[in-house]
Scaffold this motif. Structure first.
Motif, PDB file in Angstrom:
ATOM      1  N   GLU A 116       9.043   3.625  -5.341  1.00 54.68           N
ATOM      2  CA  GLU A 116       8.596   2.267  -5.151  1.00 54.68           C
ATOM      3  C   GLU A 116       9.470   1.418  -4.212  1.00 54.68           C
ATOM      4  OE1 GLU A 116       8.551   0.865  -9.199  1.00 54.68           O
ATOM      5  OE2 GLU A 116       6.349   1.958  -9.546  1.00 54.68           O
ATOM      6  N   GLN A 117      10.837   2.054  -4.449  1.00 53.56           N
ATOM      7  CA  GLN A 117      12.114   1.368  -3.669  1.00 53.56           C
ATOM      8  C   GLN A 117      12.066   1.619  -2.077  1.00 53.56           C
ATOM      9  OE1 GLN A 117      13.861  -0.961  -5.078  1.00 53.56           O
ATOM     10  NE2 GLN A 117      12.483  -0.566  -6.604  1.00 53.56           N
ATOM     11  N   LEU A 118      11.367   2.613  -1.692  1.00 57.59           N
ATOM     12  CA  LEU A 118      11.403   3.008  -0.153  1.00 57.59           C
ATOM     13  C   LEU A 118      11.469   2.025   0.693  1.00 57.59           C
ATOM     14  CD1 LEU A 118       8.942   5.771   0.471  1.00 57.59           C
ATOM     15  CD2 LEU A 118      11.276   5.916   0.232  1.00 57.59           C
ATOM     16  N   PRO A 119      12.217   2.055   1.866  1.00 56.34           N
ATOM     17  CA  PRO A 119      12.343   0.896   2.921  1.00 56.34           C
ATOM     18  C   PRO A 119      10.848   0.788   3.391  1.00 56.34           C
ATOM     19  CG  PRO A 119      13.739   2.601   3.373  1.00 56.34           C
ATOM     20  CD  PRO A 119      13.216   2.910   2.159  1.00 56.34           C
ATOM     21  N   GLU A 120      10.425  -0.542   3.881  1.00 54.75           N
ATOM     22  CA  GLU A 120       9.104  -1.015   4.219  1.00 54.75           C
ATOM     23  C   GLU A 120       8.616   0.162   5.363  1.00 54.75           C
ATOM     24  OE1 GLU A 120       7.174  -2.947   3.052  1.00 54.75           O
ATOM     25  OE2 GLU A 120       5.502  -2.840   4.405  1.00 54.75           O
ATOM     26  N   GLU A 121       9.531   0.401   6.225  1.00 56.56           N
ATOM     27  CA  GLU A 121       9.347   1.299   7.550  1.00 56.56           C
ATOM     28  C   GLU A 121       8.771   2.706   6.989  1.00 56.56           C
ATOM     29  OE1 GLU A 121       9.292   2.234  11.518  1.00 56.56           O
ATOM     30  OE2 GLU A 121       9.152   0.357  10.390  1.00 56.56           O
ATOM     31  N   GLN A 122       9.422   3.094   6.068  1.00 55.87           N
ATOM     32  CA  GLN A 122       8.953   4.619   5.563  1.00 55.87           C
ATOM     33  C   GLN A 122       7.716   4.570   4.719  1.00 55.87           C
ATOM     34  OE1 GLN A 122      12.472   6.117   3.874  1.00 55.87           O
ATOM     35  NE2 GLN A 122      11.715   8.293   3.978  1.00 55.87           N
ATOM     36  N   ARG A 123       7.489   3.303   4.300  1.00 56.72           N
ATOM     37  CA  ARG A 123       6.419   3.176   3.435  1.00 56.72           C
ATOM     38  C   ARG A 123       5.024   3.339   4.494  1.00 56.72           C
ATOM     39  NH1 ARG A 123       6.168  -0.896  -1.591  1.00 56.72           N
ATOM     40  NH2 ARG A 123       8.391  -0.589  -1.698  1.00 56.72           N
ATOM     41  N   LYS A 124       5.247   2.516   5.526  1.00 61.19           N
ATOM     42  CA  LYS A 124       4.048   2.451   6.402  1.00 61.19           C
ATOM     43  C   LYS A 124       3.905   3.826   7.001  1.00 61.19           C
ATOM     44  CE  LYS A 124       5.244  -2.106   8.421  1.00 61.19           C
ATOM     45  NZ  LYS A 124       5.777  -2.456   9.570  1.00 61.19           N
ATOM     46  N   ILE A 179       9.827  13.240   3.427  1.00 67.31           N
ATOM     47  CA  ILE A 179       8.795  12.540   2.776  1.00 67.31           C
ATOM     48  C   ILE A 179       8.436  12.688   1.259  1.00 67.31           C
ATOM     49  CG2 ILE A 179       6.524  14.280   2.966  1.00 67.31           C
ATOM     50  CD1 ILE A 179       6.489  10.412   3.996  1.00 67.31           C
ATOM     51  N   CYS A 180       9.540  13.580   0.931  1.00 65.10           N
ATOM     52  CA  CYS A 180       9.481  13.852  -0.681  1.00 65.10           C
ATOM     53  C   CYS A 180      10.134  12.451  -1.277  1.00 65.10           C
ATOM     54  CB  CYS A 180      10.381  14.909  -1.123  1.00 65.10           C
ATOM     55  SG  CYS A 180       9.717  16.554  -0.462  1.00 65.10           S
ATOM     56  N   ALA A 181      10.648  11.710  -0.466  1.00 62.24           N
ATOM     57  CA  ALA A 181      11.384  10.385  -1.265  1.00 62.24           C
ATOM     58  C   ALA A 181       9.963   9.448  -1.479  1.00 62.24           C
ATOM     59  CB  ALA A 181      12.286   9.977  -0.251  1.00 62.24           C
ATOM     60  N   ALA A 182       9.009   9.640  -0.943  1.00 55.99           N
ATOM     61  CA  ALA A 182       7.914   8.722  -1.166  1.00 55.99           C
ATOM     62  C   ALA A 182       6.808   9.385  -2.264  1.00 55.99           C
ATOM     63  CB  ALA A 182       7.048   8.434   0.213  1.00 55.99           C
TER      64      ALA A 182
END
Ligand SMILES: Cc1cc2nc3c(=O)[nH]c(=O)nc-3n(C[C@H](O)[C@H](O)[C@H](O)COP(=O)(O)OP(=O)(O)OC[C@H]3O[C@@H](n4cnc5c(N)ncnc54)[C@H](O)[C@@H]3O)c2cc1C
Length: 353
Positions: A326-334, A255-258
């Motif tokens: 900002e570039q995270l895939p939709e799935e991970q953002r959700k 989740i650090c990627a977010a």
């Protein structure tokens, strides 16, 4: 079912755990019933991963600061503690500020993160200068350091916390939702952070497995870790090994990627290595109380601060972390803000019970 770490939306800052009666009952070996979740919503109100207006919160906390690539700041510079202490990560300013706050009795305790022999982070309330100094140096494994927050707030009159960006955000949300604690939480000293790593255990090799495989050495033999110029560095005796940070991508806490916050934009004062040469720290002062603290340190000869050496490098890394999130895939953002909330976990368990 195997636990899928890539689906864990929790940053493991530890803040909600500290307030959760269900978790403390479990920790005491009890088997709590569903009624124990009081729906106090503390977990919901302080979680740093839930969507909240960080810019508005920062603006309300730091009215004298101006916008910069590294968030709102009153000043930004490069500095070091005087005299330099051994065992510190960069300029030793984090430890120096913690020690100074205790010495001048501005706080009764400082929440710091030391380590065990295997480099697992261990957070504790230091009540004297030796306790602060014993925690010097960065531990790059994920640690729920704020899990001891509430007992500290109960026990001490005034405290300071040395915190990662996610933890600084949780503390800022806590200050906002419980203004009565504003004075008690006297100073948040933030650390820059691009990511933390899974430490590793029997099932998941993590950072400790990486070091064992690549260096053929147990973690206990490592004397120091560093992250500099995109490289992860381990030192043990005469041996220094380094890898491109990208080689450790699989070990990063997912989740650090977010996370878009490199410099702990919701801390009173933030410290990191990027932007400054070896042995020094970049320091960003955001609140007036931090400015007074830093000025006192300089006046008393405990701190030297000059212009920020490499603002461009700091700006670049701030932008790159924001862009990455900002570039995270939709799935991970959700995934963000879903089941990380302890109350939700407990409610889910209630439903499935
Ligand atoms: C996980 C992590 C990632 C980081 N990533 C970056 C980065 O990408 N770029 C960058 O410029 N700087 C990064 N830093 C910050 C940098 O490593 C130094 O902490 C900072 O420059 C302050 O140095 P110092 O000499 O003043 O700290 P010191 O005086 O040595 O004090 C270090 C303080 O860090 C605290 N600490 C150590 N490990 C943890 C932890 N896991 N969680 C919470 N607190 C901890 C200790 O309580 C101690 O008080 C990171 C730090 C950590 C812990």
């Amino acid at each position: 079912m195997e636990f899928d770490q890539s689906m864990d939306p929790c940053t493991h800052c530890g803040a909600c755990f500290s307030f959760c009666e269900w978790d403390s009952a479990v920790a005491e070996g009890l088997n709590p019933g569903p009624e124990i979740c009081r729906d106090c919503q503390t977990c919901y109100r302080i979680c740093p991963r839930l969507p909240f207006d960080a810019s508005a919160l920062a603006a309300s906390m730091f009215p004298s600061a101006s916008p910069a690539a590294w968030g709102l700041s009153i000043t930004a510079g490069t500095g070091q503690a005087c005299p330099p202490e051994s065992g510190v990560q960069d300029g030793g300013i984090a430890s120096m500020l913690g020690r100074y706050l205790l010495r001048t009795r501005q706080v009764d305790a400082v929440l710091v993160t030391g380590r065990d022999a295997e480099w697992r982070p261990v957070s504790y309330w230091a009540t004297d200068e030796a306790g602060v100094q014993a925690a010097a140096g960065s531990k790059y494994s994920t640690a729920p350091g704020l899990s001891v927050l509430q007992p500290g707030l109960d026990r001490f009159e005034r405290v300071a916390v040395i915190a990662l960006p996610c933890q600084s955000a949780a503390l800022a949300r806590f200050r906002q939702s419980r203004p009565q604690y504003g004075d008690k939480l006297a100073m948040v000293i933030g650390l820059f952070c691009s990511k933390t790593f899974v430490h590793g255990d029997q099932r998941t090799p993590g950072l400790s497995g990486f070091i064992r495989d690549r260096l053929n050495r147990p973690m206990a033999e490592i004397e120091r870790f560093d992250i500099r110029r995109g490289r992860f560095i381990a030192r043990a005796g005469e041996t220094t090994a380094e890898w491109r940070i990208k080689e450790l991508a699989d070990l990063a806490w997912p989740i650090c990627a977010a996370c878009a916050d490199l410099t702990a934009e919701l801390a009173d004062v933030s410290l990191g290595s990027v932007g400054s040469s070896e042995g020094k720290s970049s320091i960003i002062v955001r609140s007036e109380r931090a400015q007074a603290l830093v000025e006192a340190g300089v006046r008393e000869g405990l701190l030297e601060i000059g212009p920020l050496e490499n603002a461009e490098a700091l700006e670049k890394l701030c932008n790159s972390k924001r862009h990455g999130a900002e570039q995270l895939p939709e799935e991970q953002r959700k995934l963000l803000g879903r089941a990380a909330i302890r109350g939700n976990w407990h409610r889910q368990r209630r439903r499935s019970a």
